[in-house]
Design an enzyme around this catalytic site. Structure first.
Site, short mmCIF file in Angstrom:
data_model
loop_
_atom_site.label_atom_id
_atom_site.label_comp_id
_atom_site.label_asym_id
_atom_site.label_seq_id
_atom_site.Cartn_x
_atom_site.Cartn_y
_atom_site.Cartn_z
CE LYS A 1 1.29 5.74 8.37
NZ LYS A 1 1.70 6.46 7.21
CG ASP B 1 3.10 5.58 -0.20
OD1 ASP B 1 2.41 4.85 0.04
OD2 ASP B 1 3.90 6.44 0.49
CG PHE C 1 4.69 11.63 4.61
CD1 PHE C 1 4.87 12.80 5.58
CD2 PHE C 1 3.98 10.34 4.85
CE1 PHE C 1 5.97 12.29 7.08
CE2 PHE C 1 4.76 9.77 5.93
CZ PHE C 1 5.83 10.89 6.85
C1 LIG Z 1 3.09 6.26 7.33
C2 LIG Z 1 3.16 6.77 5.92
C3 LIG Z 1 4.87 6.55 4.96
C4 LIG Z 1 5.96 6.40 5.81
O1 LIG Z 1 5.83 5.22 6.59
P1 LIG Z 1 6.46 4.73 8.01
O2 LIG Z 1 5.96 3.66 8.65
O3 LIG Z 1 6.19 5.90 8.91
O4 LIG Z 1 8.30 4.65 7.30
C5 LIG Z 1 4.82 6.47 3.84
N1 LIG Z 1 3.91 6.79 2.98
C6 LIG Z 1 2.35 7.68 3.23
C7 LIG Z 1 1.21 8.12 2.47
C8 LIG Z 1 2.40 7.00 4.57
O5 LIG Z 1 0.74 7.63 4.99
#
Ligand SMILES: *Cc1c(COP(=O)(O)O)cnc(C)c1O
Length: 422
Positions: free
Chosen positions: A275, A246, A161
């Site tokens: 986040k 990420d 994700f």
């Molecule tokens: C939440 C998340 C995203 C996307 O972030 P948004 O602020 O919702 O665009 C990307 N990578 C990971 C691992 C995430 O948990």
């Protein structure tokens, strides 16, 4: 006299409850009526938050064990973050990058130091930071690795994700994320998460980056096999490929260390952050890398109107300052061990498996008992907010300001739910 008073109080109470229930239903109806149905929320309407706890419009309190998917690592309304945000909102909020502002420099310097990298590139949402990492990796591939024009490939992991843009969902393996959104962006290859041999086979002379979550959060808090991150690092070194981590959900103290990569003493070429970087107050994201990578970005070739704005930079800077002491990392580690103890006792009686790292848990619910969704609905009735990840998995990520007593509430609620459903 007493009887009259009691009677009046009772009438007031029932009126209050009726009015509040009506309010709650009205908010749900309004939201469903006028906001697109891209989420399937639990039926709770929140009005207030403080620390690890939130209150709904009826005055019921809940322990927030989702914490904005880790965006609220410092809890709701942390006083330090609120104070800094209030101060900055009264001073200067947006300049655009057409001008300099006095907040971005100090934030960039300290975030670079926290990551051990030389530079950062600030954006807003997590998906934008991932997009930035993709663009930087491709550009680095053409300018530095010598990949032929338009041939760059990036290897990502199944079950990933990384956000919701059209390019990012192009390499999602979740049918909900991709159905009817074609055509997709080419240039991505997928390998099973944790399979180093498949990764080795997928990398060739066109490969500019390996993009992965060091722990797959949305995938259900999936922890790769021991040594996998180190193997990825070694493979990226030997093939002159960027390792892009990420850490949007896993980073910034959630796992008991500043970054989840730290658990294997691995340093990626690019950190992708979001986040919790915004302290739960504001969308703040960034990538961090050395100059030999981020230096490929030149004026006019990438940008964002809000990226690096003074309000975002002030909040992000305070977050970085809070992480510099190591206090939150330690809390995540010790509270996480405490939570793991409580949860492990239910494996075999309601839980099929529990995975934890720091204050982050993925719980596979025994399908004979209930789905993940059923469990989160039942937890709501016990004053605990949580969210199912995939199908059978409930993901827990309480704010790092939670106490052991809060975690007792969480474990107690789980035990009650499992007992009722079993
Ligand atoms: C939440 C998340 C995203 C996307 O972030 P948004 O602020 O919702 O665009 C990307 N990578 C990971 C691992 C995430 O948990």
């Amino acid at each position: 006299m007493t009887g009259v008073t009691a009677c009046a109080t009772m009438t007031n109470m029932s009126e209050t409850i009726t009015r509040h229930q009506t309010q709650s239903a009205a908010h749900i109806e309004l939201t469903e009526g006028y906001a697109a149905h891209n989420y399937h929320p639990l039926r709770v309407v929140l009005a207030k938050g403080e620390g690890a706890w939130v209150t709904d419009v009826e005055g019921n309190r809940y322990l927030d064990c989702l914490a904005g998917y880790s965006a609220l690592n410092f809890g709701h309304g942390h006083p330090r973050l609120l104070a800094r945000a209030h101060q900055q909102i009264d001073t200067l909020t947006l300049t655009s990058r057409a001008f300099y502002n006095d907040q971005l420099g100090p934030f960039a310097r300290d975030l670079a130091a926290l990551t051990g990298k030389e530079m950062i590139l600030p954006m807003n949402s997590g998906a934008e930071a991932v997009e930035t990492a993709i663009k930087v990796s491709r550009k680095w591939g053409y300018l530095t690795k010598g990949v032929p024009e338009s041939q760059a490939t990036i290897v990502a992991m199944e079950g990933n994700f990384h956000g919701r843009t059209t390019t990012i969902v192009s390499f999602s393996t979740d049918p909900d994320a991709t159905k009817d959104y074609a055509p997709f962006t080419p240039g991505f290859r997928l390998v099973p998460y944790g399979d180093i041999e498949a990764l080795r086979s997928a990398i060739d002379d066109t490969t500019v980056a390996v993009l992965l979550e060091p722990i797959q959060g949305e995938g259900g808090v999936i922890i790769p096999p021991e040594g996998f991150l180190q193997d990825v690092r070694t493979l990226c070194n030997s093939t002159n490929t960027l390792m892009v981590a990420d850490e949007i959900q896993s980073g910034l103290a959630r796992t008991g260390k500043t970054f989840a990569c730290d658990h294997e003493d691995v340093v990626p070429d690019i950190y992708v952050l979001g986040k919790a970087l915004g302290g739960g107050l504001y969308p703040v994201s960034a990538i961090a890398a050395d100059v030999d990578v981020l230096g490929v970005i030149t004026p006019g070739t990438h940008g964002s109107t809000f990226g690096g704005n003074p309000l975002a930079a002030a909040i992000g800077h305070e977050v970085v300052a809070m992480l510099q002491t190591g206090e939150f990392q330690e809390r995540a580690a010790s509270l996480g061990a405490y939570l793991a103890d409580g949860l492990q006792s239910m494996v075999g009686s309601g839980f099929e498996a529990v995975r934890t790292r720091g204050l982050w848990a993925g719980i596979d619910i025994d399908p004979a008992i209930a789905t993940g969704r059923h469990v989160t609905e039942a937890l709501l009735g016990h004053g605990v907010l949580a969210k199912e990840a995939h199908g059978q998995t409930v993901r827990l990520a309480p704010p790092l300001v939670a106490t052991e007593e809060d975690l007792d509430v969480l474990v107690g609620a789980f035990r009650a739910v499992i007992t009722t459903l079993a």
